[in-house]
Motif scaffolding. Structure first.
Motif, PDB file in Angstrom:
ATOM      1  N   MET A   1      20.939 -14.703  -5.975  1.00 24.64           N
ATOM      2  CA  MET A   1      19.641 -15.342  -5.564  1.00 24.64           C
ATOM      3  C   MET A   1      19.569 -15.404  -4.125  1.00 24.64           C
ATOM      4  N   LYS A   2      20.265 -14.728  -3.287  1.00 21.72           N
ATOM      5  CA  LYS A   2      20.061 -14.534  -1.937  1.00 21.72           C
ATOM      6  C   LYS A   2      18.976 -13.262  -1.729  1.00 21.72           C
ATOM      7  N   ARG A   3      18.622 -12.470  -2.593  1.00 21.38           N
ATOM      8  CA  ARG A   3      17.822 -11.566  -2.619  1.00 21.38           C
ATOM      9  C   ARG A   3      16.479 -12.314  -2.426  1.00 21.38           C
ATOM     10  N   ASN A   4      16.238 -13.362  -3.255  1.00 22.01           N
ATOM     11  CA  ASN A   4      14.947 -14.098  -3.198  1.00 22.01           C
ATOM     12  C   ASN A   4      14.804 -14.863  -1.802  1.00 22.01           C
ATOM     13  N   LEU A   5      15.982 -15.117  -1.440  1.00 16.40           N
ATOM     14  CA  LEU A   5      15.640 -15.843   0.166  1.00 16.40           C
ATOM     15  C   LEU A   5      15.186 -14.771   1.356  1.00 16.40           C
ATOM     16  N   TRP A   6      15.709 -13.630   1.114  1.00 13.60           N
ATOM     17  CA  TRP A   6      15.363 -12.432   2.186  1.00 13.60           C
ATOM     18  C   TRP A   6      13.850 -12.100   1.979  1.00 13.60           C
ATOM     19  N   ILE A   7      13.390 -11.806   0.539  1.00 13.32           N
ATOM     20  CA  ILE A   7      12.263 -11.571   0.099  1.00 13.32           C
ATOM     21  C   ILE A   7      11.132 -12.639   0.607  1.00 13.32           C
ATOM     22  N   MET A   8      11.553 -13.879   0.270  1.00  8.30           N
ATOM     23  CA  MET A   8      10.755 -14.981   0.692  1.00  8.30           C
ATOM     24  C   MET A   8      10.555 -14.920   2.263  1.00  8.30           C
ATOM     25  N   TYR A   9      11.533 -14.601   3.105  1.00  7.76           N
ATOM     26  CA  TYR A   9      11.471 -14.625   4.443  1.00  7.76           C
ATOM     27  C   TYR A   9      10.577 -13.468   4.815  1.00  7.76           C
ATOM     28  N   ALA A  10      10.777 -12.352   4.225  1.00 10.37           N
ATOM     29  CA  ALA A  10       9.750 -11.133   4.684  1.00 10.37           C
ATOM     30  C   ALA A  10       8.437 -11.371   4.184  1.00 10.37           C
ATOM     31  N   ILE A  11       8.228 -11.987   3.101  1.00  9.88           N
ATOM     32  CA  ILE A  11       6.857 -12.674   2.866  1.00  9.88           C
ATOM     33  C   ILE A  11       6.042 -13.377   3.851  1.00  9.88           C
ATOM     34  N   ALA A  12       6.991 -14.495   4.324  1.00 14.46           N
ATOM     35  CA  ALA A  12       6.657 -15.435   5.159  1.00 14.46           C
ATOM     36  C   ALA A  12       5.995 -14.600   6.449  1.00 14.46           C
ATOM     37  N   LEU A  13       7.153 -13.633   6.650  1.00 14.09           N
ATOM     38  CA  LEU A  13       6.718 -12.704   7.943  1.00 14.09           C
ATOM     39  C   LEU A  13       5.649 -12.119   7.858  1.00 14.09           C
ATOM     40  N   LEU A  14       5.391 -11.495   6.858  1.00 15.42           N
ATOM     41  CA  LEU A  14       4.003 -10.646   6.731  1.00 15.42           C
ATOM     42  C   LEU A  14       2.892 -11.649   6.480  1.00 15.42           C
ATOM     43  N   GLN A  15       3.139 -12.470   6.020  1.00 11.56           N
ATOM     44  CA  GLN A  15       1.796 -13.473   5.818  1.00 11.56           C
ATOM     45  C   GLN A  15       1.601 -14.144   7.096  1.00 11.56           C
ATOM     46  N   GLY A  16       2.420 -14.250   8.070  1.00 14.15           N
ATOM     47  CA  GLY A  16       2.247 -14.849   9.347  1.00 14.15           C
ATOM     48  C   GLY A  16       1.456 -13.865  10.190  1.00 14.15           C
ATOM     49  N   MET A  17       1.461 -12.653   9.927  1.00 13.37           N
ATOM     50  CA  MET A  17       0.726 -11.611  10.790  1.00 13.37           C
ATOM     51  C   MET A  17      -0.504 -11.727  10.517  1.00 13.37           C
ATOM     52  N   VAL A  18      -1.138 -12.807  11.233  1.00 13.49           N
ATOM     53  CA  VAL A  18      -2.655 -12.889  11.341  1.00 13.49           C
ATOM     54  C   VAL A  18      -3.380 -12.384  12.559  1.00 13.49           C
ATOM     55  N   PHE A  19      -3.671 -11.218  12.522  1.00 15.78           N
ATOM     56  CA  PHE A  19      -4.003 -10.492  13.907  1.00 15.78           C
ATOM     57  C   PHE A  19      -5.180 -11.247  14.660  1.00 15.78           C
TER      58      PHE A  19
END
Length: 354
Positions: A1-19
């Protein structure tokens, strides 16, 4: 389940990149929108989001969080492509309508994945990190905007499309999570889940207050801050630096659990709301650059600490397997309040800015 956390963190990071984040309002104005049209589109979007909240919650509980995230991430990508190519009211309205579908789908599902993947331990800290990753992405995008994009608005839109494409790709690697009752009994009917959520009066009152705080922060720090800065005579570079400072404060979401642990939930809520109220009163009373900037930064900081606690409180209140549905009811109420605040803030800002 830790993989889910890291993937969700990465998704949040990328979707936060509103240039286009540093010039979100100016971008829309450059493509033919007025301030009132911007807030009107927001309110239309929120109205649709409210209508879709509960249906999406039911769908998510049936098909699983993973499939919901995958679908919504793909649709998120398409909405950013439309935004990149939009010109005028109709284009931006279509983009926001699609965004309503996405946000109603994400609503409750992302926090459900995080809450269940961390074993419900240190969940407030996990929520804080999740929010911080989103702000980290926005900070990175702001740096790229300042150094590379600058006045090239179409490039800002294109880079945003690329980052959201990466998020959609990562969503494919999530593992589904489900919560099951210990006893092998029939699953609670969705109508019962909805009825229970609507009868929790203390939570409903809390959510109304939370919506007022959250939407005030959203409107001021995303849209109206740029107008306030212009009235104060700040240059474009100064506005950019303040945007970076506000984004850095948004990285402190992980501190929310520490503050709550020391002060307690009630004292923490009082502190966060008092900071926000003081900031709004300051902005209403001055056109000076320093107090305006300080007020907006304090408003951002208070909301940064408040959001993980809000998510934690909502998840603690759920006593059903239909977690996404229950959270969707909460989101429906939050967004109902947001419709009114957007229209009021937009009309008042348009009058003062005219």
């Amino acid at each position: 389940m830790k993989r889910n956390l890291w993937i969700m963190y990465a998704i949040a990071l990328l979707q936060g990149m509103v240039f286009y984040g540093p010039i979100a309002t100016l971008y829309r104005q450059a493509h033919g929108l007025t301030i009132f049209q911007i807030t009107l589109i927001e309110s239309i979007s929120l109205s649709l989001l409210i209508l879709l909240e509960i249906p999406w919650g039911i769908i998510a509980d049936k098909i699983g969080c993973r499939h919901t995230i995958i679908f919504c991430s793909a649709l998120y990508l398409i909405s950013k492509i439309i935004f990149w190519k939009a010109d005028g009211f109709a284009g931006f309205l279509v983009e926001r309508i699609m965004l309503s579908v996405v946000e109603s789908g994400f609503s409750g599902v992302d926090s459900t994945i995080l809450y269940l993947s961390c074993g419900q331990k240190n969940s407030q800290k996990v929520f804080g990190v999740y929010h911080s990753m989103s702000m980290a992405g926005l900070l990175f995008a702001a740096g790229v905007y300042a150094m590379v994009v600058q006045d090239h608005y179409p490039l800002a839109g294109f880079l945003t499309v690329i980052s959201y494409g990466g998020a959609a790709f990562l969503s494919l690697f999530l593992t589904d999570v489900r919560i099951h009752s210990v006893k092998k009994t029939d699953t609670e009917p969705f109508r019962v889940t909805i009825k229970k959520a609507m009868k929790n009066r203390s939570l409903l009152l809390f959510l109304i207050a939370a919506a007022l705080l959250s939407e005030t922060h959203q409107t001021i720090t995303v849209f109206l801050n740029q107008l306030q800065y212009q009235k104060c005579g700040l240059s474009g570079s100064s506005i950019g630096l303040l945007f970076v400072a506000a984004t850095l404060l948004g990285l402190l979401g992980f501190c929310s659990s520490s503050v709550t642990g020391r002060l307690g939930i009630c004292s923490s809520l009082l502190l966060f709301c008092s900071m926000a109220a003081a900031s709004c009163l300051t902005l209403a009373a001055t056109r000076l650059a320093f107090p305006s900037a300080a007020a907006i930064l304090i408003l951002r900081f208070s909301n940064t600490l408040f959001q993980p606690l809000l998510t934690e409180i909502q998840n603690r209140q759920i006593r059903t397997d239909n977690r996404a549905t229950a959270l969707s009811v909460n989101s429906m109420l939050l967004n109902s309040v947001a419709i009114g605040t957007n229209l009021v803030f937009g009309a008042l800002a348009g009058r003062k800015h005219a």
